[in-house]
Design an enzyme around this catalytic site. Structure first.
Site, PDB file in Angstrom:
ATOM      1  N   SER A 113     -51.927  18.653  -1.548  1.00  0.00           N
ATOM      2  CA  SER A 113     -50.682  18.976  -0.846  1.00  0.00           C
ATOM      3  C   SER A 113     -50.900  18.895   0.675  1.00  0.00           C
ATOM      4  CB  SER A 113     -50.232  20.380  -1.262  1.00  0.00           C
ATOM      5  OG  SER A 113     -49.251  20.884  -0.410  1.00  0.00           O
ATOM      6  N   LYS A 120     -49.855  15.373   3.370  1.00  0.00           N
ATOM      7  CA  LYS A 120     -49.005  15.479   4.557  1.00  0.00           C
ATOM      8  C   LYS A 120     -49.777  15.053   5.809  1.00  0.00           C
ATOM      9  CE  LYS A 120     -48.009  19.605   3.160  1.00  0.00           C
ATOM     10  NZ  LYS A 120     -47.554  20.884   2.682  1.00  0.00           N
ATOM     11  N   ARG A 163     -44.279  24.695  -7.643  1.00  0.00           N
ATOM     12  CA  ARG A 163     -45.507  25.490  -7.811  1.00  0.00           C
ATOM     13  C   ARG A 163     -45.271  26.935  -7.373  1.00  0.00           C
ATOM     14  NH1 ARG A 163     -49.186  22.624  -4.050  1.00  0.00           N
ATOM     15  NH2 ARG A 163     -50.609  24.317  -4.491  1.00  0.00           N
ATOM     16  N   ASP A 183     -44.541  16.035  -2.313  1.00  0.00           N
ATOM     17  CA  ASP A 183     -45.179  17.346  -2.090  1.00  0.00           C
ATOM     18  C   ASP A 183     -44.128  18.424  -1.872  1.00  0.00           C
ATOM     19  OD1 ASP A 183     -47.395  19.202  -1.523  1.00  0.00           O
ATOM     20  OD2 ASP A 183     -46.373  19.291   0.410  1.00  0.00           O
ATOM     21  N   HIS A 196     -55.408  21.276  11.234  1.00  0.00           N
ATOM     22  CA  HIS A 196     -54.564  22.018  10.299  1.00  0.00           C
ATOM     23  C   HIS A 196     -55.250  23.330   9.964  1.00  0.00           C
ATOM     24  CE1 HIS A 196     -51.729  22.783   7.046  1.00  0.00           C
ATOM     25  NE2 HIS A 196     -52.773  23.235   6.376  1.00  0.00           N
TER      26      HIS A 196
HETATM   27  N1  URA Z   1     -50.103  24.758   2.126  1.00  0.00           N
HETATM   28  C1  URA Z   1     -49.649  23.575   1.704  1.00  0.00           C
HETATM   29  O1  URA Z   1     -49.143  22.756   2.473  1.00  0.00           O
HETATM   30  N2  URA Z   1     -49.758  23.304   0.384  1.00  0.00           N
HETATM   31  C2  URA Z   1     -50.301  24.146  -0.506  1.00  0.00           C
HETATM   32  O2  URA Z   1     -50.379  23.830  -1.669  1.00  0.00           O
HETATM   33  C3  URA Z   1     -50.760  25.383  -0.031  1.00  0.00           C
HETATM   34  C4  URA Z   1     -50.654  25.661   1.300  1.00  0.00           C
END
Ligand code: URA
Length: 431
Positions: free
Chosen positions: A183, A187, A168, A161, A82
């Site tokens: 977050s 995932k 957010r 999320d 990621h």
């Molecule tokens: N990317 C995400 O998936 N979540 C965040 O909070 C910030 C960047």
């Protein structure tokens, strides 16, 4: 349980217990905690922080809000990567095939871009015919037959999320390391990654502008991975200048194909190979093969072509090209000292390569091509950056974004404050 008590506890600097965290996230997804209450709690978390235990519970609660994928039926090692996102970050495109060519499966669920950073799915969608959405069965089949798959995350993955991130975004609470880390990791863990390598970008074009913040985010995510049994390593990498020479969807696919063909810009190759080696190391090695060899000997290209075809794309089809280009010349001769990543990202975005709102479409052909990188010699009047778009009315705003973003030293001195390409590695003590 009472929502206001939970908000007050965090507002006053208290540590939330696991039951409070699981309850509040579950109630939020069900609609029993109002948006304004969750906004207040997110702000309290941003201001007060969370302990490692609270972040782990928060992450677990977000994972439990949806489904969790499982690749054990594949019967082979799986590793994911990621990136926190940057300008010209097309690394996944060559990385996933290079790792798969070394015998390790890469199931990667990616996102679309928002703002000045591009999304991997937007880039791949520039390939004629390629589709991002696969069923879990199609993903498994592609992984089995090809070894790598890059596709869209389903709606059922960490829905808490999705809801919280949208909130957010409009309440000034994105910039909280506990909330960003939970977050991203909720995932990734829900995606069933057995091992994970994180590319945490640092610099003007990244989420994290300083090494210290990036190190804290990386450390928090690595700890979360460990707490959830996912072997996780993070590399901090430079995003003070763009990665490679292309920013924009089809332009980046073309550059990734150069890398898969054994060429491409040195920085893109170096980050790809470094991350690929880390990915292989997290699962005990790549059957003796090195990813640099996979890029040189055509085996990564072979995986790429099969991966694109498996999702309806034609790897031989010409990529979309913008109807209009505009060259930005070097104003003086000398050495390029600075080419700001954020400015190039904003220029590409304004040319149509990115979206301002989730619902917007992106242009596959828009973007910017850099003819020099910091440290390179440049000559007055020669093109430094070429802007691409189908809509010439977008050039003036893109050019505005470049104001003050380019510095040339006529005396020939190179940049003295560039971040190293790979800044540092963050892992749990035992990793
Ligand atoms: N990317 C995400 O998936 N979540 C965040 O909070 C910030 C960047």
């Amino acid at each position: 349980m009472d929502t206001v008590d939970v908000i007050r506890a965090k507002r006053d600097g208290g540590e939330l217990i696991a039951e409070q965290i699981h309850w509040v996230i579950d109630a939020y997804v069900r609609g029993d905690v109002a948006e304004e209450q969750m906004a207040a709690l997110a702000m309290a978390i941003l201001l007060r922080g969370m302990t490692r235990r609270e972040i782990a519970d928060w992450t677990e609660a977000m994972i439990r809000s949806g489904e969790r994928m499982d690749w054990s039926a594949l019967g082979r090692a799986c590793v994911d990567k990621h990136s926190t996102g940057g300008v010209g970050d097309k690394i996944t495109l060559a990385l996933a095939p290079a790792v798969a060519a070394c015998g390790v499966a890469v199931p990667q669920l990616s996102g679309r871009g928002l703002g000045h950073t591009g999304g991997t799915l937007d880039k791949l969608e520039a390939i004629p015919g390629w589709r991002a959405t696969l069923t879990p069965e199609e993903m498994l089949r592609t992984l089995r037959e090809v070894g790598a798959v890059v596709c869209a995350a389903g709606e059922g993955l960490a829905p808490a999320d999705r809801k919280l991130y949208a909130l957010r975004d409009v309440t000034g609470t994105v910039e909280s390391i506990p909330l960003i880390a939970s977050s991203i990791m909720s995932k990734k863990i829900a995606e069933g990654a057995g091992a994970l390598v994180l590319d945490v970008k640092v610099g003007s074009g990244a989420f994290m502008k300083t090494r210290d913040d990036a190190r804290r985010l990386a450390g928090t995510m690595v700890a979360l991975g460990a707490d959830h049994g996912v072997r996780t390593v993070a590399l901090l990498t430079a995003m003070d200048r763009p990665l490679g020479r292309a920013a924009g969807n089809a332009l980046e696919v073309a550059e990734a194909v150069e890398v898969l063909d054994g060429g491409g810009p040195a920085d893109v190759v170096a980050v790809t190979v470094t991350l690929a080696r880390e990915m292989l190391a997290t699962v005990g090695g790549g059957h003796g093969k090195d990813p640099a060899d996979a890029l040189r000997d055509g085996s990564a290209m072979d995986v790429w072509r099969r991966m694109v075809r498996a999702q309806g794309g034609d790897p031989d089809a010409p990529l979309p090209r913008a109807r209009e280009t505009h060259h930005v010349p070097a104003p003086v001769s000398g050495t390029l000292r600075r080419l700001d990543a954020y400015a190039i990202g904003v220029a590409a975005w304004r040319l149509g390569a990115g979206r301002a709102r989730k619902e917007d479409d992106v242009s596959p052909s828009a973007g910017a091509v850099l003819h020099a990188k910091p440290g390179d010699p440049v000559r007055a009047g020669e093109p430094l950056v070429t802007l691409h778009t189908d809509e010439p009315g977008r050039f003036p705003r893109a050019l505005e974004a470049l104001d003050g973003a380019i510095e040339i030293d006529p005396g020939g001195a190179g940049p003295d404050d560039l971040l190293p390409l790979v800044i540092e590695r963050v892992a749990e003590q035992s990793a």
